[in-house]
Design a protein around this motif. Structure first.
Motif, PDB file in Angstrom:
ATOM      1  N   SER A 166       4.498 -18.546  20.043  1.00  0.00           N
ATOM      2  CA  SER A 166       4.968 -17.215  20.407  1.00  0.00           C
ATOM      3  C   SER A 166       6.091 -16.768  19.478  1.00  0.00           C
ATOM      4  CB  SER A 166       5.451 -17.240  21.852  1.00  0.00           C
ATOM      5  OG  SER A 166       5.993 -16.001  22.197  1.00  0.00           O
ATOM      6  N   GLY A 170       4.681 -15.802  16.183  1.00  0.00           N
ATOM      7  CA  GLY A 170       4.081 -14.469  16.307  1.00  0.00           C
ATOM      8  C   GLY A 170       5.135 -13.381  16.311  1.00  0.00           C
ATOM      9  N   SER A 171       6.231 -13.610  17.011  1.00  0.00           N
ATOM     10  CA  SER A 171       7.326 -12.628  17.044  1.00  0.00           C
ATOM     11  C   SER A 171       7.938 -12.423  15.667  1.00  0.00           C
ATOM     12  CB  SER A 171       8.416 -13.088  18.021  1.00  0.00           C
ATOM     13  OG  SER A 171       7.918 -13.108  19.327  1.00  0.00           O
ATOM     14  N   ARG A 198       5.514 -10.190  13.811  1.00  0.00           N
ATOM     15  CA  ARG A 198       5.539  -8.833  14.362  1.00  0.00           C
ATOM     16  C   ARG A 198       6.790  -8.099  13.909  1.00  0.00           C
ATOM     17  NH1 ARG A 198       5.050  -8.512  20.436  1.00  0.00           N
ATOM     18  NH2 ARG A 198       5.054  -6.309  19.944  1.00  0.00           N
ATOM     19  N   PHE A 227      -4.735 -16.088  25.713  1.00  0.00           N
ATOM     20  CA  PHE A 227      -3.448 -15.899  26.374  1.00  0.00           C
ATOM     21  C   PHE A 227      -3.669 -16.171  27.843  1.00  0.00           C
ATOM     22  CE2 PHE A 227      -0.014 -13.658  28.456  1.00  0.00           C
ATOM     23  CZ  PHE A 227       1.060 -14.065  27.687  1.00  0.00           C
ATOM     24  N   CYS A 253       7.594 -17.026  26.448  1.00  0.00           N
ATOM     25  CA  CYS A 253       6.623 -16.291  25.636  1.00  0.00           C
ATOM     26  C   CYS A 253       6.607 -14.823  26.045  1.00  0.00           C
ATOM     27  CB  CYS A 253       5.228 -16.868  25.828  1.00  0.00           C
ATOM     28  SG  CYS A 253       5.111 -18.623  25.519  1.00  0.00           S
ATOM     29  N   PRO A 280       2.046  -9.869  25.867  1.00  0.00           N
ATOM     30  CA  PRO A 280       1.390  -9.123  24.786  1.00  0.00           C
ATOM     31  C   PRO A 280       1.459  -7.615  25.025  1.00  0.00           C
ATOM     32  CG  PRO A 280      -0.235 -10.118  26.241  1.00  0.00           C
ATOM     33  CD  PRO A 280       1.102 -10.610  26.683  1.00  0.00           C
ATOM     34  N   ASP A 281       1.353  -6.867  23.947  1.00  0.00           N
ATOM     35  CA  ASP A 281       1.324  -5.406  24.044  1.00  0.00           C
ATOM     36  C   ASP A 281      -0.040  -4.914  24.506  1.00  0.00           C
ATOM     37  OD1 ASP A 281       3.942  -5.171  23.116  1.00  0.00           O
ATOM     38  OD2 ASP A 281       3.275  -5.221  21.024  1.00  0.00           O
ATOM     39  N   VAL A 296      -4.056  -6.422  25.888  1.00  0.00           N
ATOM     40  CA  VAL A 296      -4.932  -7.533  26.266  1.00  0.00           C
ATOM     41  C   VAL A 296      -6.338  -6.982  26.376  1.00  0.00           C
ATOM     42  CG1 VAL A 296      -5.497  -9.228  28.039  1.00  0.00           C
ATOM     43  CG2 VAL A 296      -3.116  -8.698  27.545  1.00  0.00           C
TER      44      VAL A 296
END
Length: 75
Positions: free
Chosen positions: A22, A25-26, A29, A40, A67, A70-71, A73
């Motif tokens: 996570s 990923g951040s 992003r 997920f 975590c 998510p924006d 799914v």
């Protein structure tokens, strides 16, 4: 190792792995990159406390804290 010792260690390892992925990923992003996770834990997103008991409730709480959600799914 006995199962009563091995199972909590596996759960901790899984939580740490999810938290690390996570954070990676951040990082991407934050640099404007598109990040896609192919899995997920959707059940963690739903906070139905009646269907989740003790240990699993703690595990879901930790996942939500470690975590970010998510924006988007897609099921």
């Amino acid at each position: 190792l006995p199962n009563r010792v091995l199972r909590p260690l596996q759960a901790i390892n899984s939580l740490l792995d999810m938290a690390l992925r996570s954070r990676i990923g951040s990082y991407h992003r934050a640099r404007g990159r598109l990040v896609i996770f192919d899995r997920f834990l959707a059940r963690v997103m739903v906070r139905d406390r009646q269907s989740v008991a003790g240990y699993k409730r703690l595990q879901h709480w930790l996942i939500r804290k470690l975590c970010p959600m998510p924006d988007l799914v897609i099921f």
